[in-house]
Scaffold this motif. Structure first.
Motif, PDB file in Angstrom:
ATOM      1  N   PRO A 110       0.812  -1.215   0.000  1.00 15.37           N
ATOM      2  CA  PRO A 110       0.000   0.000   0.000  1.00 15.37           C
ATOM      3  C   PRO A 110       0.850   1.271   0.000  1.00 15.37           C
ATOM      4  CG  PRO A 110      -0.017  -1.007   2.161  1.00 15.37           C
ATOM      5  CD  PRO A 110       0.724  -1.947   1.268  1.00 15.37           C
ATOM      6  N   LEU A 111       0.365   2.255  -0.735  1.00 13.20           N
ATOM      7  CA  LEU A 111       0.994   3.574  -0.798  1.00 13.20           C
ATOM      8  C   LEU A 111      -0.122   4.602  -0.647  1.00 13.20           C
ATOM      9  CD1 LEU A 111       3.726   4.764  -3.286  1.00 13.20           C
ATOM     10  CD2 LEU A 111       1.700   6.175  -2.876  1.00 13.20           C
ATOM     11  N   VAL A 112      -0.071   5.392   0.417  1.00 12.05           N
ATOM     12  CA  VAL A 112      -1.123   6.351   0.697  1.00 12.05           C
ATOM     13  C   VAL A 112      -0.656   7.754   0.330  1.00 12.05           C
ATOM     14  CG1 VAL A 112      -0.443   6.612   3.130  1.00 12.05           C
ATOM     15  CG2 VAL A 112      -2.783   7.171   2.426  1.00 12.05           C
ATOM     16  N   LEU A 113      -1.521   8.485  -0.373  1.00 14.12           N
ATOM     17  CA  LEU A 113      -1.226   9.839  -0.837  1.00 14.12           C
ATOM     18  C   LEU A 113      -2.017  10.837  -0.006  1.00 14.12           C
ATOM     19  CD1 LEU A 113      -1.548   9.191  -4.689  1.00 14.12           C
ATOM     20  CD2 LEU A 113       0.588   9.473  -3.414  1.00 14.12           C
ATOM     21  N   ILE A 114      -1.330  11.827   0.571  1.00 15.29           N
ATOM     22  CA  ILE A 114      -1.967  12.831   1.429  1.00 15.29           C
ATOM     23  C   ILE A 114      -1.826  14.186   0.751  1.00 15.29           C
ATOM     24  CG2 ILE A 114      -2.138  13.756   3.758  1.00 15.29           C
ATOM     25  CD1 ILE A 114      -0.401  11.411   4.700  1.00 15.29           C
ATOM     26  N   MET A 115      -2.951  14.843   0.484  1.00 16.82           N
ATOM     27  CA  MET A 115      -2.934  16.100  -0.254  1.00 16.82           C
ATOM     28  C   MET A 115      -2.821  17.289   0.693  1.00 16.82           C
ATOM     29  SD  MET A 115      -2.612  17.838  -2.868  1.00 16.82           S
ATOM     30  CE  MET A 115      -2.274  16.584  -4.104  1.00 16.82           C
ATOM     31  N   GLY A 116      -2.627  18.477   0.095  1.00 15.08           N
ATOM     32  CA  GLY A 116      -2.304  19.679   0.843  1.00 15.08           C
ATOM     33  C   GLY A 116      -3.500  20.531   1.211  1.00 15.08           C
ATOM     34  N   LEU A 117      -3.195  21.731   1.660  1.00 18.48           N
ATOM     35  CA  LEU A 117      -4.159  22.671   2.222  1.00 18.48           C
ATOM     36  C   LEU A 117      -5.343  22.924   1.294  1.00 18.48           C
ATOM     37  CD1 LEU A 117      -4.992  24.898   4.279  1.00 18.48           C
ATOM     38  CD2 LEU A 117      -3.436  26.435   3.057  1.00 18.48           C
ATOM     39  N   ALA A 142      -6.741  16.075  -6.689  1.00 23.19           N
ATOM     40  CA  ALA A 142      -5.531  16.749  -7.148  1.00 23.19           C
ATOM     41  C   ALA A 142      -4.393  15.751  -7.379  1.00 23.19           C
ATOM     42  CB  ALA A 142      -5.092  17.819  -6.150  1.00 23.19           C
ATOM     43  N   TRP A 143      -4.499  14.560  -6.775  1.00 22.61           N
ATOM     44  CA  TRP A 143      -3.652  13.438  -7.194  1.00 22.61           C
ATOM     45  C   TRP A 143      -4.339  12.853  -8.424  1.00 22.61           C
ATOM     46  CZ3 TRP A 143       0.835  13.358  -4.760  1.00 22.61           C
ATOM     47  CH2 TRP A 143       0.929  13.697  -3.414  1.00 22.61           C
ATOM     48  N   ASP A 144      -3.953  13.301  -9.595  1.00 26.24           N
ATOM     49  CA  ASP A 144      -4.636  12.943 -10.832  1.00 26.24           C
ATOM     50  C   ASP A 144      -4.703  11.425 -11.011  1.00 26.24           C
ATOM     51  OD1 ASP A 144      -4.605  12.415 -13.949  1.00 26.24           O
ATOM     52  OD2 ASP A 144      -5.282  14.485 -13.689  1.00 26.24           O
ATOM     53  N   GLU A 145      -5.811  10.955 -11.624  1.00 34.03           N
ATOM     54  CA  GLU A 145      -5.966   9.514 -11.848  1.00 34.03           C
ATOM     55  C   GLU A 145      -4.806   8.923 -12.648  1.00 34.03           C
ATOM     56  OE1 GLU A 145      -8.596  11.608 -12.337  1.00 34.03           O
ATOM     57  OE2 GLU A 145      -9.880  10.974 -10.670  1.00 34.03           O
ATOM     58  N   ALA A 146      -4.322   9.664 -13.629  1.00 37.63           N
ATOM     59  CA  ALA A 146      -3.219   9.145 -14.435  1.00 37.63           C
ATOM     60  C   ALA A 146      -1.935   9.046 -13.610  1.00 37.63           C
ATOM     61  CB  ALA A 146      -2.996  10.032 -15.661  1.00 37.63           C
ATOM     62  N   PHE A 147      -1.710  10.019 -12.733  1.00 35.21           N
ATOM     63  CA  PHE A 147      -0.555   9.964 -11.826  1.00 35.21           C
ATOM     64  C   PHE A 147      -0.677   8.750 -10.914  1.00 35.21           C
ATOM     65  CE2 PHE A 147       1.393  10.983  -7.727  1.00 35.21           C
ATOM     66  CZ  PHE A 147       2.652  11.441  -8.091  1.00 35.21           C
ATOM     67  N   CYS A 148      -1.861   8.554 -10.331  1.00 37.34           N
ATOM     68  CA  CYS A 148      -2.073   7.394  -9.472  1.00 37.34           C
ATOM     69  C   CYS A 148      -1.887   6.095 -10.251  1.00 37.34           C
ATOM     70  CB  CYS A 148      -3.466   7.440  -8.869  1.00 37.34           C
ATOM     71  SG  CYS A 148      -3.743   8.823  -7.727  1.00 37.34           S
ATOM     72  N   GLY A 149      -2.346   6.099 -11.514  1.00 36.62           N
ATOM     73  CA  GLY A 149      -2.183   4.914 -12.347  1.00 36.62           C
ATOM     74  C   GLY A 149      -0.726   4.589 -12.609  1.00 36.62           C
ATOM     75  N   GLN A 150       0.093   5.609 -12.798  1.00 38.53           N
ATOM     76  CA  GLN A 150       1.521   5.365 -13.000  1.00 38.53           C
ATOM     77  C   GLN A 150       2.145   4.735 -11.755  1.00 38.53           C
ATOM     78  OE1 GLN A 150       3.923   8.503 -14.738  1.00 38.53           O
ATOM     79  NE2 GLN A 150       2.153   9.387 -15.762  1.00 38.53           N
ATOM     80  N   LEU A 151       1.759   5.211 -10.565  1.00 38.74           N
ATOM     81  CA  LEU A 151       2.278   4.612  -9.336  1.00 38.74           C
ATOM     82  C   LEU A 151       1.783   3.177  -9.179  1.00 38.74           C
ATOM     83  CD1 LEU A 151       1.953   7.573  -6.809  1.00 38.74           C
ATOM     84  CD2 LEU A 151       4.079   6.467  -7.525  1.00 38.74           C
ATOM     85  N   ALA A 152       0.502   2.953  -9.497  1.00 36.76           N
ATOM     86  CA  ALA A 152      -0.034   1.598  -9.393  1.00 36.76           C
ATOM     87  C   ALA A 152       0.697   0.648 -10.337  1.00 36.76           C
ATOM     88  CB  ALA A 152      -1.528   1.608  -9.690  1.00 36.76           C
ATOM     89  N   VAL A 159       3.142   9.129   1.380  1.00 38.78           N
ATOM     90  CA  VAL A 159       3.566  10.209   0.488  1.00 38.78           C
ATOM     91  C   VAL A 159       2.651  11.405   0.716  1.00 38.78           C
ATOM     92  CG1 VAL A 159       3.924  10.919  -1.904  1.00 38.78           C
ATOM     93  CG2 VAL A 159       4.342   8.526  -1.229  1.00 38.78           C
ATOM     94  N   GLY A 160       3.231  12.562   1.026  1.00 39.20           N
ATOM     95  CA  GLY A 160       2.417  13.746   1.244  1.00 39.20           C
ATOM     96  C   GLY A 160       2.960  14.935   0.487  1.00 39.20           C
ATOM     97  N   ALA A 161       2.043  15.804   0.030  1.00 39.97           N
ATOM     98  CA  ALA A 161       2.428  17.017  -0.698  1.00 39.97           C
ATOM     99  C   ALA A 161       1.992  18.238   0.086  1.00 39.97           C
ATOM    100  CB  ALA A 161       1.793  17.039  -2.083  1.00 39.97           C
ATOM    101  N   SER A 162       2.908  19.186   0.285  1.00 40.79           N
ATOM    102  CA  SER A 162       2.641  20.443   0.970  1.00 40.79           C
ATOM    103  C   SER A 162       2.157  20.159   2.390  1.00 40.79           C
ATOM    104  CB  SER A 162       1.659  21.278   0.149  1.00 40.79           C
ATOM    105  OG  SER A 162       1.637  22.610   0.598  1.00 40.79           O
ATOM    106  N   MET A 163       0.965  20.624   2.786  1.00 40.13           N
ATOM    107  CA  MET A 163       0.456  20.275   4.111  1.00 40.13           C
ATOM    108  C   MET A 163       0.434  18.764   4.286  1.00 40.13           C
ATOM    109  SD  MET A 163      -3.320  20.960   5.813  1.00 40.13           S
ATOM    110  CE  MET A 163      -4.093  19.675   4.809  1.00 40.13           C
TER     111      MET A 163
END
Length: 320
Positions: free
Chosen positions: A46-53, A59-69, A141-145
């Protein structure tokens, strides 16, 4: 570091071809209901993505998530509390952001009890989501906040973090460079609640945060804003999240206790969280590595996806 042009071509092709998003699911977490979805093999690491403020999980685009998957991960993204389709804490009221920001910029401590919640509470939300999904440990994995929340998870729940990736985030130390004036201005500009006003403001904000790079992304700003608007706005939640950031203080000294393999990713043109803030995180965490993305501001445009996905994937593999 990377062929930026080649990365852009790859990302644009994937965006053109990407499928519909997976179904949004809901989980009871730490007294909240969090909206989430996932990509990839449910049995994969598992890889969890945490978005910012004030930013929804989309904002974690589906295509970006697909590349990680495609790198062999089960990718999980979610709406933080007070944003998107997760619980909105309307009863918590509105904090005095002007006062809090003045204290923070003056280097004065803020009593955590004076705000509705802190980043530690948001870190607990994430851990509770892992609990709800039956996940003992994840690549975080987290971006900004979201990067600051990821740091708090590594500090407070070290056994749950396989690896830590902090993207365009700060340690919160008060002696670090502040945002550029134009970035601070958009941070403090009220969010319109009508559709046209929200879309226009989003376009203006993203133009500032990208710091003049990746102008081809401008055509994507309006449809992304429309989608966020349709999922639901919560301007008061934005204020409460900002108060959580300001009241959470510095993590610099505590970061010395992080034992999770850590990767710091930062753009050298970031106008909101200057690159020195990322360098400070990398210096503060023992053994941390840093990847600098040329020309990247405080955003994740498609041209950055290839180097970021490569860096996250290699980091997880190297850490075992």
């Amino acid at each position: 570091m990377c062929d930026k042009t080649a990365g852009t071509r790859q990302a644009i092709t994937l965006t053109t071809m990407h499928r519909d998003p997976p179904p949004t699911l809901f989980a009871a977490c730490n007294g909240m209901t969090l909206a989430y979805d996932s990509f990839g093999d449910p049995a994969a690491p598992p890889l969890v993505l945490i978005m910012g403020l004030g930013t929804q999980m989309i904002a974690w685009d589906e295509a970006f998530c697909g590349q990680l998957a495609a790198r062999g991960f089960r990718v999980i993204r979610f709406d933080n509390r007070d944003i998107g389709q997760s619980t909105h804490l309307a009863a918590a009221g509105l904090p005095d952001i002007g006062k809090l920001l003045g204290q923070a910029l003056a280097g004065l401590p803020i009593d955590p009890a004076s705000v509705p919640y802190t980043l530690a509470d948001m870190a607990q939300d994430t851990v509770a989501l892992l609990d709800a999904l039956g996940i003992d440990g994840a690549h975080v994995v987290g971006a900004s906040m979201g990067g600051a929340i990821a740091q708090e998870i590594a500090l407070r729940h070290p056994q749950r973090v396989r690896t830590l990736v902090s993207i365009m985030a700060t340690s919160g130390a008060p002696d670090l460079p502040p945002p550029r004036p134009e970035a601070l201005q958009v941070l403090m500009t009220p969010t319109p609640t009508d559709r046209a006003g929200y879309v226009t403001r989003h376009q203006q904000v993203m133009k500032v945060l990208r710091a003049g790079s990746d102008t081809h992304e401008e055509a994507l700003d309006a449809p992304r804003a429309e989608r966020a608007y349709a999922r639901g706005l919560n301007p008061a939640g934005y204020a409460r999240q900002l108060a959580a950031i300001l009241a959470s203080g510095s993590r610099r000294e505590r970061l010395a206790s992080v034992r999770a393999p850590t990767l710091v990713i930062h753009g050298d043109a970031d106008p909101l969280v200057p690159i020195e803030c990322g360098r400070d995180v990398a210096r503060s965490v023992p053994g941390a590595r840093m990847v600098t993305i040329p020309h990247m501001g405080h955003a994740l445009p498609q041209s950055t996806w290839a180097p970021i996905v490569d860096a996250i994937g290699a980091h997880a593999v190297q850490a075992g």
